[in-house]
Design a protein around this motif. Structure first.
Motif, PDB file in Angstrom:
ATOM      1  N   ARG A  72       7.445   7.302   7.537  1.00 39.47           N
ATOM      2  CA  ARG A  72       7.444   6.840   8.705  1.00 39.47           C
ATOM      3  C   ARG A  72       6.523   6.675  10.043  1.00 39.47           C
ATOM      4  O   ARG A  72       6.790   6.649  10.958  1.00 39.47           O
ATOM      5  N   GLN A  73       5.313   7.415   9.322  1.00 36.27           N
ATOM      6  CA  GLN A  73       4.385   6.738  10.170  1.00 36.27           C
ATOM      7  C   GLN A  73       4.528   5.510  10.169  1.00 36.27           C
ATOM      8  O   GLN A  73       4.124   4.699  11.645  1.00 36.27           O
ATOM      9  N   LEU A  74       4.638   4.346   9.658  1.00 29.07           N
ATOM     10  CA  LEU A  74       5.157   3.095   9.517  1.00 29.07           C
ATOM     11  C   LEU A  74       6.225   2.303  10.685  1.00 29.07           C
ATOM     12  O   LEU A  74       5.835   1.569  11.172  1.00 29.07           O
ATOM     13  N   ASN A 118      -0.360  -6.771   7.707  1.00 26.38           N
ATOM     14  CA  ASN A 118      -1.929  -6.572   7.320  1.00 26.38           C
ATOM     15  C   ASN A 118      -2.312  -4.808   6.896  1.00 26.38           C
ATOM     16  O   ASN A 118      -2.653  -4.818   5.973  1.00 26.38           O
ATOM     17  N   SER A 119      -1.475  -4.261   7.582  1.00 28.91           N
ATOM     18  CA  SER A 119      -1.556  -2.743   7.481  1.00 28.91           C
ATOM     19  C   SER A 119      -0.525  -2.419   5.792  1.00 28.91           C
ATOM     20  O   SER A 119      -1.623  -0.557   5.789  1.00 28.91           O
ATOM     21  N   LYS A 154       0.771  -1.055   0.101  1.00 32.35           N
ATOM     22  CA  LYS A 154      -0.034   0.497   0.025  1.00 32.35           C
ATOM     23  C   LYS A 154       0.984   1.114  -0.317  1.00 32.35           C
ATOM     24  O   LYS A 154       2.322   0.777   0.504  1.00 32.35           O
TER      25      LYS A 154
END
Lengths: 210, 210
Positions: free
Chosen positions: A151-153, A200-201, A146
């Motif tokens: 950075r969020q990851l 999953n994300s 995706k």
DNA sequence: GTCTATAAATTGATAGAC
DNA sequence: GTCTATCAATTTATAGAC
């Protein structure tokens, strides 16, 4: 002259200091306690390390390096991105499991940052996310995962791995009725839980290229 | 006799103590600094609160209550489970945003737990996950959400909400090249990021009832 | 290199004047 | 209630004998 595994005084001091500083913090630690833990005289602390601050600096450098190195190296091997991330999570939780008090120690000491060497240690640790960023962006372009913000990851991964350890005392009380064994079991299952959640994300949704 | 908003000495002391204790911790805090912060004489600290420990206890109780209350109340209203969880995440991040140093303070003080009152404060805070557990299990039975472990779920939520704040100094350095504004923007986007991640993790997969 | 003794500084707490 | 002065305990650090 055979070199025995018996540690010399300097090593004894450093090991004792690690134990005391990491559990009590730089403010709470006492030089006397470190000396007792090392089984030597308090004066020797100053003989080998000039001051408490110098001794602390040695401990902090050691602790930080333990959590900085080689981990990003996982992203250099040849496996697919899902395997890489899963490996990273498993390795990272393993490391924390072996040194459960170091993350909170580091966070605290970096937060107070009253010593100049802290910033330098971080810079010299070689810890950077360039490789991770490059890899994520490459896979997004390839359409393997995706379109996520790297950075969020990475913050999500770190949060899910680290928090159960640094928040243990309070989570164990509130969520697990202070049952230690139950919490140990919980921690064991975190590797799978975090891996599944993260994978999953980033996995592409059916019928969506976004 | 009109009651002016001017705080009396006791309040001044407590407010100053909050500031100093929360940022410096119980070990690092100095009574003199609290007195200076309050703009009064050091003796008055002992006049109003007998000892440093008593003053600290007052601060800790206040801080803990700020993070325990009413949040679980969200699970008592009538909206669907997805809305409830999203509300919880948004509210929680809002609270932390307004008091960014309190989570680390609480974690640290609960960790050292050298004072007996800490355990009591937690128990009396009314913080428990019974309502959350009941709700999650109900929805699983109804088939609205995946078969998740409610304890893993709540820890995931807390981790994703709290960690970016307590780990800020180090994350900002390593991931954001120490750019404060960039990190503030990052924090703003966390509400959506965390909500999406969590909702995604409990949403039923197409063609699967597990 | 390692110890004992002690200095020097910090800090929580109290006594007593006002 | 609020201040000054001071005590008592703790703790880092050093001097000097062995």
């Amino acid at each position: 002259m055979i070199k025995i595994d018996k540690e010399n005084t300097e090593e004894k001091i450093l090991n004792a200091a690690k134990k005391v500083f990491v559990t009590k913090g730089s403010d709470g630690a006492r030089m006397q306690e470190i000396a007792d833990e090392a089984g030597i005289n308090k004066s020797l602390l100053h003989y080998y390390y000039r001051s408490k601050e110098k001794l602390f600096a040695a401990v902090f450098k050691f602790a930080f390096k333990k959590f900085a190195p080689n981990l990003m190296g996982i992203f250099e091997n040849e496996s697919d991105i899902f395997t890489k991330i899963t490996s990273f999570i498993h390795s990272y939780i393993d490391i924390i499991n072996k040194n459960p008090f170091i993350p909170l120690f580091i966070i605290n000491e970096v937060s107070k940052k009253n010593a100049g060497f802290v910033g330098a240690v971080i810079k010299n640790s070689g810890m950077n996310i360039d490789l991770f960023e490059k890899e994520i962006k490459k896979e997004i372009k390839k359409g393997t995962i995706k379109q996520v913000d790297h950075r969020q990851l990475i913050v999500n991964i770190l949060a899910l791995c680290v928090f159960p350890f640094i928040g243990r005392p309070i989570i164990q009380k509130v969520v697990f009725e202070d049952n230690e064994n139950q919490y140990d079991d919980f921690l064991k299952s975190r590797k799978e839980e975090v891996s599944n959640l993260i994978i999953n994300s980033i996995t592409l949704t059916e019928g969506s290229d976004k």
